[in-house]
Design a protein around this motif. Structure first.
Motif, PDB file in Angstrom:
ATOM      1  N   LYS A 142       0.817  -1.219   0.000  1.00 41.84           N
ATOM      2  CA  LYS A 142       0.000   0.000   0.000  1.00 41.84           C
ATOM      3  C   LYS A 142       0.853   1.274   0.000  1.00 41.84           C
ATOM      4  CE  LYS A 142      -3.869  -2.096   2.560  1.00 41.84           C
ATOM      5  NZ  LYS A 142      -4.823  -2.102   1.440  1.00 41.84           N
ATOM      6  N   MET A 146       2.043   4.766  -2.954  1.00 41.25           N
ATOM      7  CA  MET A 146       1.728   6.135  -2.544  1.00 41.25           C
ATOM      8  C   MET A 146       2.944   7.034  -2.731  1.00 41.25           C
ATOM      9  SD  MET A 146      -0.393   5.461   0.986  1.00 41.25           S
ATOM     10  CE  MET A 146      -0.658   7.210   1.349  1.00 41.25           C
ATOM     11  N   LYS A 149       5.261   7.169  -7.867  1.00 42.39           N
ATOM     12  CA  LYS A 149       4.265   7.195  -8.947  1.00 42.39           C
ATOM     13  C   LYS A 149       4.885   6.846 -10.300  1.00 42.39           C
ATOM     14  CE  LYS A 149       0.988   8.477  -6.182  1.00 42.39           C
ATOM     15  NZ  LYS A 149      -0.012   7.457  -5.800  1.00 42.39           N
ATOM     16  N   ARG A 230      -0.162  13.029   0.513  1.00 42.55           N
ATOM     17  CA  ARG A 230      -0.945  11.857   0.105  1.00 42.55           C
ATOM     18  C   ARG A 230      -1.383  11.089   1.349  1.00 42.55           C
ATOM     19  NH1 ARG A 230       3.815  10.417  -4.282  1.00 42.55           N
ATOM     20  NH2 ARG A 230       3.387  12.182  -5.671  1.00 42.55           N
ATOM     21  N   ARG A 231      -2.643  10.625   1.339  1.00 42.56           N
ATOM     22  CA  ARG A 231      -3.172   9.928   2.522  1.00 42.56           C
ATOM     23  C   ARG A 231      -4.016   8.732   2.111  1.00 42.56           C
ATOM     24  NH1 ARG A 231      -2.601  12.904   7.161  1.00 42.56           N
ATOM     25  NH2 ARG A 231      -3.998  11.486   8.259  1.00 42.56           N
ATOM     26  N   LEU A 232      -3.953   7.700   2.938  1.00 43.44           N
ATOM     27  CA  LEU A 232      -4.811   6.527   2.748  1.00 43.44           C
ATOM     28  C   LEU A 232      -5.141   5.953   4.118  1.00 43.44           C
ATOM     29  CD1 LEU A 232      -6.090   4.314   0.882  1.00 43.44           C
ATOM     30  CD2 LEU A 232      -3.900   3.105   1.035  1.00 43.44           C
ATOM     31  N   THR A 233      -6.413   5.714   4.347  1.00 45.35           N
ATOM     32  CA  THR A 233      -6.839   5.076   5.593  1.00 45.35           C
ATOM     33  C   THR A 233      -7.486   3.740   5.244  1.00 45.35           C
ATOM     34  OG1 THR A 233      -7.223   7.214   6.649  1.00 45.35           O
ATOM     35  CG2 THR A 233      -8.305   5.305   7.654  1.00 45.35           C
ATOM     36  N   THR A 234      -7.051   2.695   5.945  1.00 45.51           N
ATOM     37  CA  THR A 234      -7.603   1.370   5.679  1.00 45.51           C
ATOM     38  C   THR A 234      -8.027   0.721   6.991  1.00 45.51           C
ATOM     39  OG1 THR A 234      -7.158  -0.767   4.618  1.00 45.51           O
ATOM     40  CG2 THR A 234      -5.334   0.236   5.775  1.00 45.51           C
ATOM     41  N   SER A 404       3.550  10.923   2.740  1.00 45.23           N
ATOM     42  CA  SER A 404       2.519   9.943   2.374  1.00 45.23           C
ATOM     43  C   SER A 404       2.135   9.215   3.652  1.00 45.23           C
ATOM     44  CB  SER A 404       3.058   8.942   1.348  1.00 45.23           C
ATOM     45  OG  SER A 404       3.390   9.602   0.142  1.00 45.23           O
ATOM     46  N   THR A 405       0.893   9.394   4.083  1.00 47.22           N
ATOM     47  CA  THR A 405       0.454   8.854   5.374  1.00 47.22           C
ATOM     48  C   THR A 405      -0.521   7.702   5.162  1.00 47.22           C
ATOM     49  OG1 THR A 405       0.700  11.048   6.352  1.00 47.22           O
ATOM     50  CG2 THR A 405      -0.608   9.448   7.597  1.00 47.22           C
ATOM     51  N   LEU A 406      -0.162   6.560   5.730  1.00 52.65           N
ATOM     52  CA  LEU A 406      -1.012   5.368   5.678  1.00 52.65           C
ATOM     53  C   LEU A 406      -1.465   5.057   7.097  1.00 52.65           C
ATOM     54  CD1 LEU A 406      -2.168   2.750   4.368  1.00 52.65           C
ATOM     55  CD2 LEU A 406       0.099   1.726   4.692  1.00 52.65           C
ATOM     56  N   TYR A 408      -3.705   2.495   9.515  1.00 51.11           N
ATOM     57  CA  TYR A 408      -4.455   1.256   9.730  1.00 51.11           C
ATOM     58  C   TYR A 408      -5.381   1.463  10.919  1.00 51.11           C
ATOM     59  CZ  TYR A 408      -1.522  -1.749   6.775  1.00 51.11           C
ATOM     60  OH  TYR A 408      -0.886  -2.348   5.735  1.00 51.11           O
TER      61      TYR A 408
END
Length: 418
Positions: A142, A146, A149, A230-234, A404-406, A408
């Motif tokens: 993941k 991020m 690219k 950039r961010r994504l939360t899962t 880029s922040t992931l 969980y």
């Protein structure tokens, strides 16, 4: 100071010899200049698959391990996004067995359907166990896309997805071998109770007749500077919430590399480090928190990772990390902090020079970077880093536009909030 001799065979195989007559052992290390970054975007995981295939038998040696065990030897290998490395340790009196084994599989793998199926299944099982069915196992699947690219660092060593390994065809596998596993693309280091003249004769005898192969010229798309957060939360079946914040950083040969490594140590090496002392011990916001870097040959990643304690919100925990980064950007690290991490780095390097295998691996890697002699200048490069350089690097690197922040979220934790 690690002393060594070097020579190159007519087929392009570079050989480095480190004589150490204080040990009865020898090591033969072969670094192939191929990693996951050299794969096609629709055929990933091949470099790692090859690490396994190389133990599946070659044309004249159907069982790789058996003859090695007979002479008291051990072997292993690893793959990264940059390199694939194979090594054998054994009594120096039996060194020729290692030459025989390694030359035969460089010359030609067996490429049987059975071997491909067996190793394919091993890698698929590893993909499932380590990356898909393990808590936080898919973090690099993941986080990498991020941060990257354009550059092929956007996939992990195991590959983009499991289908690429499932669908690997024999002709693709053979083409990958032909392209990368040849003398021109390899660096061999022999160390231990050996004599350089003997190694020259052995190298010529076992490797000299292997065709050089076509020279592979790497031309990878370079990653542009990141310009937006950039961010994504899962939400996942994990025991605790977890935060990853990754920043683009310089390549391995970039001047800022040494400052970045010392910075990661100041933040996260040991119980007296900043993050542990302030965020775990004093404020008790995290059960654990780390800062580390990938050390990639091309543009790398500087990563923060932390698991907030049970009753601390993600927002509070993330803000606490950024607070530490702001402190770094606003004042120089202390002389005491910098001296302490420099001393730790120096002692780590001295310790690594005690291990024959570590020396062989390092000589191969630095030779790949530019020159094995670099290994002897590393301590000096760390000692020259100033607090001002660390301040400059922090200001440049630790900005929202470069992050880029992931996140969980543990399924249970999510359920408790509703």
């Amino acid at each position: 100071m690690v002393k060594f001799n070097r020579f190159t065979l007519a087929n392009g195989l570079r050989v480095i010899v480190h004589e150490d007559h204080t040990t009865p052992m020898a090591v033969l290390n072969i670094l192939y200049d191929v990693g996951a970054r050299d794969e096609d975007a629709d055929k990933t995981g091949f470099a790692h698959l090859f690490e396994h295939l190389m133990f599946g038998g070659s044309v004249n040696i159907p069982d790789y391990d058996q003859p090695l065990q007979r002479v008291g030897g051990e072997n292993n290998a690893f793959t990264s996004n940059d390199i694939t490395n194979y090594y054998i340790t054994l009594p120096s009196s039996n060194l020729e067995t290692a030459f025989w084994l390694e030359s035969d599989r460089m010359l030609s793998l067996a490429f049987s359907k059975k071997s491909l199926e067996v190793q394919r299944n091993v890698v698929i099982e590893e993909f499932k166990q380590r990356y898909l069915n393990q808590p936080y196992g898919d973090v690099w699947l993941k986080l990498r896309p991020m941060v990257y690219k354009k550059h092929p660092y956007q996939w992990a060593t195991i590959g983009k997805n499991i289908q690429h390994i499932e669908e690997a065809k024999m002709e693709d596998v053979k083409a990958f071998f032909k392209k990368h596993y040849n003398p021109q693309n390899a660096i061999m280091v022999v160390g231990g109770n050996v004599n350089t003249d003997d190694i020259k004769l052995m190298a010529e005898k076992w490797f000299g007749s292997i065709p050089a192969g076509e020279k592979y010229h790497r031309n990878l798309p370079q990653e542009p500077e990141q310009q937006e957060e950039r961010r994504l939360t899962t939400t996942a079946n994990v025991p605790l919430n977890d935060i990853y914040i990754a920043f683009q950083m310089g390549a391995r040969l970039d001047e800022s590399y040494y400052a970045a490594e010392l910075l990661s140590d100041i933040l996260s090496r040991g119980n007296s480090s900043r993050l542990y002392r302030r965020l775990v011990k004093e404020k008790q916001l995290f059960s654990e928190v780390h800062a580390y870097m990938t050390g990639s040959i091309d543009k790398g990643m500087f990563v923060f990772e932390g698991k907030p304690t049970k009753n601390v919100s993600i927002e509070t925990a993330e803000a606490a990390i950024w607070e530490e980064l702001e402190l770094l950007k606003n004042s120089e690290v202390t002389v005491e902090e910098l001296t302490k991490v420099k001393n730790k780095v120096e002692s780590t390097m001295i310790f690594s020079e005690m291990s024959l295998l570590d020396k062989a691996m390092n000589l191969a890697f630095f030779e790949l970077l530019s020159d094995a002699e670099m290994m002897n200048a590393e301590t000096d490069k760390y000692s020259k880093v100033t607090a001002e350089e660390i301040l400059e690097l922090s200001r440049k690197m630790f900005v929202k536009e470069n992050s880029s922040t992931l996140i969980y979220l543990a399924e249970k934790a999510t359920a408790d909030l509703t």
